[in-house]
Write a protein that holds these residues in place. Sequence first.
Motif, PDB file in Angstrom:
ATOM      1  N   PHE A  88       0.932  -1.246  -0.168  1.00 20.53           N
ATOM      2  CA  PHE A  88      -0.136  -0.109  -0.080  1.00 20.53           C
ATOM      3  C   PHE A  88       0.872   1.285  -0.100  1.00 20.53           C
ATOM      4  CE2 PHE A  88      -2.524  -3.280   2.182  1.00 20.53           C
ATOM      5  CZ  PHE A  88      -3.445  -3.451   1.473  1.00 20.53           C
ATOM      6  N   VAL A  89       1.846   1.153   0.468  1.00 26.21           N
ATOM      7  CA  VAL A  89       2.882   2.513   0.383  1.00 26.21           C
ATOM      8  C   VAL A  89       4.213   2.163  -0.105  1.00 26.21           C
ATOM      9  CG1 VAL A  89       2.245   3.248   2.501  1.00 26.21           C
ATOM     10  CG2 VAL A  89       3.960   1.916   2.607  1.00 26.21           C
ATOM     11  N   SER A  93       8.109   6.522   2.139  1.00 26.55           N
ATOM     12  CA  SER A  93       6.964   7.559   2.390  1.00 26.55           C
ATOM     13  C   SER A  93       6.651   7.821   4.015  1.00 26.55           C
ATOM     14  CB  SER A  93       5.779   6.639   2.003  1.00 26.55           C
ATOM     15  OG  SER A  93       5.826   6.473   0.467  1.00 26.55           O
ATOM     16  N   VAL A  95       4.120   7.817   7.045  1.00 31.13           N
ATOM     17  CA  VAL A  95       3.007   6.927   7.261  1.00 31.13           C
ATOM     18  C   VAL A  95       2.512   7.428   8.612  1.00 31.13           C
ATOM     19  CG1 VAL A  95       3.867   4.936   6.064  1.00 31.13           C
ATOM     20  CG2 VAL A  95       4.405   5.168   8.460  1.00 31.13           C
ATOM     21  N   LYS A  96       1.350   7.316   8.942  1.00 29.86           N
ATOM     22  CA  LYS A  96       0.556   7.399  10.203  1.00 29.86           C
ATOM     23  C   LYS A  96       0.247   6.288  11.004  1.00 29.86           C
ATOM     24  CE  LYS A  96      -0.168  11.837   9.658  1.00 29.86           C
ATOM     25  NZ  LYS A  96       0.479  12.930  10.680  1.00 29.86           N
ATOM     26  N   LYS A  97       0.142   6.210  12.139  1.00 28.29           N
ATOM     27  CA  LYS A  97      -0.133   5.049  13.204  1.00 28.29           C
ATOM     28  C   LYS A  97      -1.249   4.190  12.828  1.00 28.29           C
ATOM     29  CE  LYS A  97      -0.759   3.626  17.866  1.00 28.29           C
ATOM     30  NZ  LYS A  97      -0.664   4.157  19.505  1.00 28.29           N
ATOM     31  N   GLY A  98      -1.307   3.048  12.659  1.00 31.89           N
ATOM     32  CA  GLY A  98      -2.455   2.312  12.250  1.00 31.89           C
ATOM     33  C   GLY A  98      -2.467   2.387  10.597  1.00 31.89           C
ATOM     34  N   GLN A  99      -1.809   2.891   9.799  1.00 28.31           N
ATOM     35  CA  GLN A  99      -1.901   2.771   8.284  1.00 28.31           C
ATOM     36  C   GLN A  99      -1.535   1.554   7.747  1.00 28.31           C
ATOM     37  OE1 GLN A  99      -0.144   6.092   6.314  1.00 28.31           O
ATOM     38  NE2 GLN A  99      -0.088   5.379   4.169  1.00 28.31           N
ATOM     39  N   GLN A 100      -2.218   0.884   6.835  1.00 27.75           N
ATOM     40  CA  GLN A 100      -1.861  -0.513   6.343  1.00 27.75           C
ATOM     41  C   GLN A 100      -0.634  -0.355   5.405  1.00 27.75           C
ATOM     42  OE1 GLN A 100      -5.273  -2.117   4.322  1.00 27.75           O
ATOM     43  NE2 GLN A 100      -6.456  -2.324   6.243  1.00 27.75           N
ATOM     44  N   ILE A 101       0.161  -1.039   5.470  1.00 28.83           N
ATOM     45  CA  ILE A 101       1.456  -1.066   4.817  1.00 28.83           C
ATOM     46  C   ILE A 101       1.691  -2.083   3.731  1.00 28.83           C
ATOM     47  CG2 ILE A 101       4.171  -1.502   4.842  1.00 28.83           C
ATOM     48  CD1 ILE A 101       3.982  -0.161   7.681  1.00 28.83           C
ATOM     49  N   LYS A 235       0.586  -2.956   9.725  1.00 26.66           N
ATOM     50  CA  LYS A 235       0.188  -1.760   9.973  1.00 26.66           C
ATOM     51  C   LYS A 235       1.398  -0.865  10.457  1.00 26.66           C
ATOM     52  CE  LYS A 235      -4.761  -2.978  10.409  1.00 26.66           C
ATOM     53  NZ  LYS A 235      -5.747  -2.985  11.373  1.00 26.66           N
ATOM     54  N   ASP A 239       3.578   7.161  14.093  1.00 27.34           N
ATOM     55  CA  ASP A 239       3.998   7.902  12.827  1.00 27.34           C
ATOM     56  C   ASP A 239       5.192   8.106  12.331  1.00 27.34           C
ATOM     57  OD1 ASP A 239       1.337   8.344  13.266  1.00 27.34           O
ATOM     58  OD2 ASP A 239       1.417  10.353  14.109  1.00 27.34           O
TER      59      ASP A 239
END
Length: 416
Positions: A88-89, A93, A95-101, A235, A239
């Motif tokens: 997904f990234v 990049s 990323v924010k906490k909880g964002q799917q990688i 995830k 951050d």
Amino acid sequence: MDRKIEKKTWTWQRLTLIGAGLALASVLIATIYKDAGTSRLNVEKERLLLDTVQRGVFKEYITLFGVVEPIKTVYLDAIEGGRVEEVFVENGSMVKKGQQILRLSNLELQLNVLNQEAQIVNQINDIRQTSILMDQQSLSLKDQALDVQFRMDLIEKRNRRNQDLYTDKVISQVEFEDTRDEFEHLKRRQLLLSNTIEKDSLFQVMQENQMASTLDLMQRNLNFARNSLENLIIKAPIDGQISSLDTEVGQLIIRGNRIAQIDVLEQFKIRANIDEFYINRIFPQQEGTFLMEGQTYTLRINKIYPEVTNGSFAVDLIFVGERPERIKRGQTISLKLSLSDDTQAMLLAKGGYYQSTGGNWVYVLDPAAGVARKRNITVGRQNPNYYELIEGLQPGEVVIVSSYENYGDKEELILK
């Protein structure tokens, strides 16, 4: 008549000439005698590096090269293995906490989780069925107790009537005694049922507590089994900036393998290696400085890694006060780490001479004679630029600081 004039042998002119000759001969003899044991070598002055001894501020420090690193790094490892289905990234990049990688798939794990979930559900249902049977048994005992109580009430009334009738000779003794015996039997049965109900209640409480604990454990096992499937989606735990992400769709990831790392870029540290020679002189809170874009910044040792690898050990330094705005991760920094406070001392520049003399002697220039003579000295501490002179030299004296490799053990160098 002419008189013959005899010439004087020792005139004052002759005596003066003889005295001058004897003085010159004495000087020559003295010079020859003085220099008889002195070894000399002719050198070109233009090829020499010279330094003038001076008194100034001496600070013992060492020069280090450090690499800028994030002050906090979180590593992402695969909790469950599987095949990469989606990324997904991109690497680098934010990323924010909880964002799917990325998302993995694992058919075997999914089947195992479903089977485990079915087994746990069956066990939960068995426990609940047992609880229902216990409740039914408790209700049955209470129903029997009510029935006994009802029959006792009836027999008790009949017993009182029969007692009056027996007194009046209306019924026989046998009939009266049957009623009385039946009443006593019901009383004993009621007591037995009362004890049974009491013990059943205590047993039921214990069973309910045990079943509640078992149900809670089963429920947690069920949640754990379901979480195993959620672990297939990687995830971001914090951050930051993701790095070292080089996975591709279709790639197989083994459980426990490193997937990527997330760096917190709000603060940085400097990781530097120090020669093991200084390991006993390095302590937490020691400060160092470095120059960047015309401004001096201060660092302080925050952590020392005692393991020595390839003759050096590592330290982490953090910023004291402000830090450069344009500093980047991975950037190399040249810094000075202080080993002492500022002191006044006589200073001699470092140079190639030290390799030949070990700091025990140097060649000191005599400008009037056009030579450089060997002289013993004592040096103390050092930094990358200067040696601290203890004795042997005075401020203002000029010393040859270039290499002595070609001079051997000559006492004097004649400067051409």
